[in-house]
Design an enzyme around this catalytic site. Structure first.
Site, short mmCIF file in Angstrom:
data_model
loop_
_atom_site.label_atom_id
_atom_site.label_comp_id
_atom_site.label_asym_id
_atom_site.label_seq_id
_atom_site.Cartn_x
_atom_site.Cartn_y
_atom_site.Cartn_z
N CYS A 1 -1.86 -0.50 7.52
CA CYS A 1 -1.03 0.71 7.41
C CYS A 1 -1.10 1.54 8.69
CB CYS A 1 -1.46 1.54 6.20
SG CYS A 1 -1.08 0.72 4.62
N CYS B 1 -5.68 1.81 5.90
CA CYS B 1 -6.32 0.58 6.36
C CYS B 1 -5.75 0.21 7.74
CB CYS B 1 -6.07 -0.55 5.35
SG CYS B 1 -4.34 -1.10 5.31
N GLU C 1 1.02 3.85 1.93
CA GLU C 1 1.52 4.29 3.24
C GLU C 1 2.60 3.37 3.80
OE1 GLU C 1 -2.95 5.20 2.89
OE2 GLU C 1 -1.65 3.46 2.54
N HIS D 1 0.85 -1.19 0.00
CA HIS D 1 0.00 0.00 0.00
C HIS D 1 0.89 1.24 0.00
CE1 HIS D 1 -3.71 -2.16 1.94
NE2 HIS D 1 -3.18 -2.84 0.93
#
Length: 154
Positions: free
Chosen positions: A85, A82, A54, A52
């Protein structure tokens, strides 16, 4: 510089992620008014569902700099992080998080139930991460709407 300037860069990166074959999420790490790291979602091109924007940014920045305490940094992300993260932000001791669209916004687009992922993780962990939500929300939502209208949820 204002939150809007850095958030516009995160939203721009979310558009770049789509152009590179990934989902529309971008993140920027800032310290003392300067961008120190940028990243976009790379789950498809990296063949890694944990890549992801992040968490990829945190991994790369800490690996390249050796800095593991991000308490003096602000992370700007086009959409609320999420659970995974958000957990990484707790472990990295992030000082501040700013996001555009919320998980509730994103899930509404997908027709599923959303939650306040980052708040849940931060509160349950006892982390003291300052959170600012809704910066450039409409611009972030526009990118998400365009992507998921064309691609659905994979």
């Amino acid at each position: 510089m204002s939150d809007e300037v850095f958030m516009r860069e995160a939203v721009r990166l979310s558009r770049e992620a789509v152009l590179h074959g990934n989902e529309p999420f971008g993140a920027v790490l800032v310290k003392d008014g300067k961008i120190v790291c940028r990243n976009e979602n790379q789950i498809y091109t990296a063949h890694d569902h944990t890549e992801h924007a992040e968490i990829g940014l945190i991994r790369r920045f800490t690996r390249e700099t050796g800095i593991t305490d991000l308490s003096e940094y602000t992370l700007y992300t086009s959409c609320e992080p999420c659970f995974m993260c958000s957990g990484a932000m707790v472990w990295a001791k992030l000082g501040r998080l700013v996001y555009g669209a919320s998980d509730i916004d994103l899930c509404a687009l997908l027709g599923v139930q959303g939650s306040e992922c980052s708040r849940i993780v931060f509160e349950s962990s006892g982390a003291n991460i300052s959170v600012t939500l809704g910066a450039c929300r409409e611009a972030a939502l526009e990118v998400l709407k365009e992507y998921f209208a064309a691609h659905g949820k994979n």
